[in-house]
Design an enzyme around this catalytic site. Structure first.
Site, mmCIF file in Angstrom:
data_model
loop_
_atom_site.group_PDB
_atom_site.id
_atom_site.type_symbol
_atom_site.label_atom_id
_atom_site.label_comp_id
_atom_site.label_asym_id
_atom_site.label_seq_id
_atom_site.Cartn_x
_atom_site.Cartn_y
_atom_site.Cartn_z
ATOM 1 N N ASP A 87 0.857 -1.180 0.000
ATOM 2 C CA ASP A 87 0.000 0.000 0.000
ATOM 3 C C ASP A 87 0.904 1.244 0.000
ATOM 4 O O ASP A 87 1.860 1.305 0.781
ATOM 5 C CB ASP A 87 -0.831 -0.076 1.295
ATOM 6 C CG ASP A 87 -1.919 0.968 1.324
ATOM 7 O OD1 ASP A 87 -1.724 2.026 0.702
ATOM 8 O OD2 ASP A 87 -2.941 0.715 1.992
ATOM 9 N N LYS A 142 1.024 11.412 -17.342
ATOM 10 C CA LYS A 142 -0.099 12.283 -17.637
ATOM 11 C C LYS A 142 -1.362 11.695 -16.986
ATOM 12 O O LYS A 142 -1.426 10.474 -16.871
ATOM 13 C CB LYS A 142 -0.197 12.345 -19.146
ATOM 14 C CG LYS A 142 -1.563 12.634 -19.705
ATOM 15 C CD LYS A 142 -1.602 12.500 -21.186
ATOM 16 C CE LYS A 142 -2.928 12.976 -21.682
ATOM 17 N NZ LYS A 142 -3.973 11.975 -21.793
ATOM 18 N N HIS A 172 3.258 11.725 -24.092
ATOM 19 C CA HIS A 172 3.839 10.760 -25.032
ATOM 20 C C HIS A 172 3.967 11.330 -26.445
ATOM 21 O O HIS A 172 4.712 10.797 -27.254
ATOM 22 C CB HIS A 172 3.093 9.418 -24.997
ATOM 23 C CG HIS A 172 1.803 9.390 -25.763
ATOM 24 N ND1 HIS A 172 0.622 9.847 -25.258
ATOM 25 C CD2 HIS A 172 1.515 8.954 -27.010
ATOM 26 C CE1 HIS A 172 -0.343 9.683 -26.158
ATOM 27 N NE2 HIS A 172 0.176 9.144 -27.235
ATOM 28 N N LYS A 176 7.211 11.010 -29.861
ATOM 29 C CA LYS A 176 6.931 10.536 -31.223
ATOM 30 C C LYS A 176 7.935 11.146 -32.194
ATOM 31 O O LYS A 176 8.102 12.372 -32.224
ATOM 32 C CB LYS A 176 5.516 10.937 -31.653
ATOM 33 C CG LYS A 176 4.426 10.191 -30.913
ATOM 34 C CD LYS A 176 3.068 10.621 -31.438
ATOM 35 C CE LYS A 176 1.963 9.949 -30.673
ATOM 36 N NZ LYS A 176 1.130 9.077 -31.491
ATOM 37 N N GLU A 210 -9.982 10.684 -34.227
ATOM 38 C CA GLU A 210 -9.986 9.259 -33.880
ATOM 39 C C GLU A 210 -11.325 8.678 -34.319
ATOM 40 O O GLU A 210 -12.367 9.295 -34.069
ATOM 41 C CB GLU A 210 -9.774 9.080 -32.370
ATOM 42 C CG GLU A 210 -8.395 9.538 -31.942
ATOM 43 C CD GLU A 210 -8.123 9.423 -30.449
ATOM 44 O OE1 GLU A 210 -7.028 9.000 -30.079
ATOM 45 O OE2 GLU A 210 -9.025 9.780 -29.671
ATOM 46 N N ASP A 229 -7.922 15.919 -22.034
ATOM 47 C CA ASP A 229 -7.305 14.645 -22.404
ATOM 48 C C ASP A 229 -6.212 14.827 -23.457
ATOM 49 O O ASP A 229 -5.137 14.234 -23.348
ATOM 50 C CB ASP A 229 -8.397 13.699 -22.931
ATOM 51 C CG ASP A 229 -7.897 12.280 -23.151
ATOM 52 O OD1 ASP A 229 -7.092 11.808 -22.333
ATOM 53 O OD2 ASP A 229 -8.305 11.648 -24.147
ATOM 54 N N HIS A 234 -1.194 17.214 -25.608
ATOM 55 C CA HIS A 234 -0.614 16.742 -26.869
ATOM 56 C C HIS A 234 -0.645 17.825 -27.951
ATOM 57 O O HIS A 234 0.360 18.116 -28.590
ATOM 58 C CB HIS A 234 -1.366 15.520 -27.401
ATOM 59 C CG HIS A 234 -1.449 14.375 -26.431
ATOM 60 N ND1 HIS A 234 -0.504 14.152 -25.453
ATOM 61 C CD2 HIS A 234 -2.359 13.375 -26.302
ATOM 62 C CE1 HIS A 234 -0.829 13.058 -24.766
ATOM 63 N NE2 HIS A 234 -1.950 12.579 -25.256
ATOM 64 N N LYS A 320 -13.343 12.174 -30.809
ATOM 65 C CA LYS A 320 -13.567 10.733 -30.896
ATOM 66 C C LYS A 320 -14.739 10.497 -31.847
ATOM 67 O O LYS A 320 -15.609 11.347 -32.005
ATOM 68 C CB LYS A 320 -13.942 10.171 -29.525
ATOM 69 C CG LYS A 320 -12.940 10.505 -28.417
ATOM 70 C CD LYS A 320 -11.985 9.372 -28.167
ATOM 71 C CE LYS A 320 -11.037 9.636 -27.029
ATOM 72 N NZ LYS A 320 -9.742 8.970 -27.196
HETATM 73 C C1 BG6 Z 1 -4.039 9.672 -24.778
HETATM 74 C C2 BG6 Z 1 -5.501 9.948 -24.547
HETATM 75 O O1 BG6 Z 1 -3.241 10.521 -24.010
HETATM 76 O O2 BG6 Z 1 -3.747 9.882 -26.158
HETATM 77 C C3 BG6 Z 1 -6.368 9.083 -25.442
HETATM 78 O O3 BG6 Z 1 -5.811 9.701 -23.188
HETATM 79 C C4 BG6 Z 1 -5.962 9.246 -26.888
HETATM 80 O O4 BG6 Z 1 -7.738 9.420 -25.280
HETATM 81 C C5 BG6 Z 1 -4.457 9.018 -27.032
HETATM 82 O O5 BG6 Z 1 -6.678 8.293 -27.659
HETATM 83 C C6 BG6 Z 1 -3.992 9.292 -28.445
HETATM 84 O O6 BG6 Z 1 -2.640 8.958 -28.579
HETATM 85 P P1 BG6 Z 1 -2.071 8.499 -29.972
HETATM 86 O O7 BG6 Z 1 -0.609 8.303 -29.734
HETATM 87 O O8 BG6 Z 1 -2.772 7.225 -30.320
HETATM 88 O O9 BG6 Z 1 -2.390 9.582 -30.953
#
Ligand code: BG6
Length: 466
Positions: A87, A142, A172, A176, A210, A229, A234, A320
């Site tokens: 824990d 994140k 992330h 890339k 997406e 998000d 990003h 989305k």
């Molecule tokens: C994430 C989000 O950080 O990034 C997701 O939480 C999203 O909702 C994703 O789908 C997209 O990442 P990538 O690399 O697939 O474009």
């Protein structure tokens, strides 16, 4: 505690979780295949697990992500694993971690927090109190906060234990290759800089589309929405790499200084700059509140208040259940200032552009007009494709964990930039613009067009897989 040296052990909190299965194990395996997994990995979780359970999870994860094509690398990964179960509110968990660190002779551990954000503070405090933080660094997943106030508070808690130079905030997108290439292209060539400003660029559009929904993450997604998000992090990072000034002085920190400055130059977004949408059917997703007004689509008009960018609209949208799965930047240049040719198409066709498709497969293309065969001086737009399908097989997480272990901060968000980016959207997060429904498979609410300058339309990127 500051960290200039390479880390010598990875302590991985949340090792039994979903992110671990989807991202971290495949990244560690990829490192092992490339001979880069040169440190012990100590998984930490509160799951009543043993090292055998962690090993089973590693195997399952890698099988699910393409299979174990290099058994020696897999054995090496397994041989690098250690495990501490406990824990995070119990000091003895951290005492046992300290013991493991001593056992592998680690003096500079990297503590990777792949745990839900509500646990960040508890883990950081546990690391501080137990001495595990000494000589180490922290890698934070994140989302970093959910608004300006919570990000500031999180920074405060982290800085009680770790110096800013020892904090690596993951986004992330910064791992890339196609995203990093934006800044590389700009500053490794002399071609772009003379035209990279308000005199030549009319607008910049970034679309992150997406063609799927929340994929079982309804309860998480319903607590964030598209702005939190993917837009504040990003897409803003992509904007910053495109908009930053050339760095002064050498080194990656100079580059990061300029990137972070862009967030401070962004005007705060007001309700008239935002359109929010929600796809029909979202409310039926498991984990989503019956009356949720969380947005699954957001379009934002940004202004960067600087000499270089004054008056250039930055138009961002992410959603989305859109028609494609594709992320693309479109930089539109101004039309020629003087009409040399009389062809009617010149008035209606779009101007020159640069198109960077960031995913699923990278494309860099330049839209130019050239003369078509025939009697008249008439032409057509065509694309010069600068680079196509050059895919770096390294996963973003492999790159990011590698850089965090080495101690290179460029691919990580910095305190000032994260807070400034939250400040830009803070006013539209919790007193938001009403959400408009849209049909799955469309480009979101039609109201998003109102954000564009007169006569412009949203660029519709087409996925190469379509
Ligand atoms: C994430 C989000 O950080 O990034 C997701 O939480 C999203 O909702 C994703 O789908 C997209 O990442 P990538 O690399 O697939 O474009």
């Amino acid at each position: 505690m500051s960290s200039q040296h390479a880390a010598d052990a990875l302590c991985w909190f949340g090792a039994s979780g979903d992110l671990a299965r989807k991202m971290t194990f495949p990244a560690l395996y990829a490192m092992a295949r490339r001979g880069r997994l040169t440190f012990p990995v100590i998984g930490v979780a509160h799951s009543d697990w043993t090292l055998d359970d962690l090993t089973d999870r590693a195997r399952q994860s890698i099988v699910d992500h393409g299979g174990i094509d290099d058994p020696a690398a897999f054995d090496h990964l397994v041989g690098s694993l250690r495990y501490v179960d406990g824990d995070y509110s119990d000091p003895s968990t951290f005492t046992r971690l300290r013991h493991e660190l001593d056992g592998v002779g680690s003096r500079h551990p990297a503590h990777y927090l792949a745990v839900p954000p509500v646990l960040f503070a508890e883990v950081v405090q546990g690391l501080g109190a137990s001495g595990c933080a000494e000589g180490g660094r922290v890698v934070v997943e994140k989302p970093f906060g959910r608004d300006l106030a919570s990000a500031q508070e999180l920074n405060r808690v982290i800085h009680e234990v770790f110096d800013e130079s020892a904090v690596y905030r993951i986004d992330h997108y910064l791992g890339k290759q196609e995203v990093l290439n934006l800044v590389y292209l700009r500053f490794a060539n002399s071609l772009f800089e003379p035209v990279w400003n308000r005199d030549h660029i009319a607008s910049v559009q970034i679309t992150m589309a997406e063609d799927f929904g929340v994929q079982g993450r309804g309860s998480f997604y319903d607590s964030v929405g598209a702005l939190r998000d993917v837009v504040q992090n990003h897409l803003f990072q992509v904007v910053a790499l495109l908009a930053m000034e050339p760095p002064v002085g050498g080194g990656m920190e100079a580059l990061r200084d300029e990137k972070e400055r862009v967030f401070r130059a962004m005007d705060r977004v007001c309700p008239a700059d935002v359109v929010r949408g929600q796809f029909d059917g979202y409310l039926d997703e498991p984990g989503v509140a019956a009356n949720s007004d969380v947005e699954t689509f957001a379009a934002v008009r940004l202004n960067i208040d600087s000499w270089r960018w004054a008056g250039v609209p930055w138009l961002l949208r992410a959603g989305k259940q859109l028609p494609e799965h594709v992320t693309e930047v479109l930089i539109e240049f101004r039309k020629p200032p003087h009409k040399v040719f009389t062809e009617p198409q010149l008035a209606t066709d779009g101007p020159n552009y640069l198109r960077f498709r960031l995913s699923p497969s990278p494309v860099i293309a330049m839209g130019v007009r050239s003369l078509a065969p025939g009697d008249h001086m008439h032409g057509a737009m065509s694309e010069l494709v600068l680079c196509d399908d050059v895919v770096d097989e390294r996963l973003p997480y492999e790159r990011l964990l590698g850089e965090a272990m080495t101690g290179d901060p460029f691919m990580f968000a910095r305190e000032d930039g994260v807070e400034a980016a939250w400040a830009v959207v803070d006013g539209v997060l919790d007193a938001p613009v009403a959400v408009t429904p849209y049909m799955a498979g469309t480009w979101g609410p039609a109201g998003a067009d109102a954000l564009l300058p007169p006569g412009q339309h949203w660029h519709e990127p087409v996925s190469p897989l379509a």
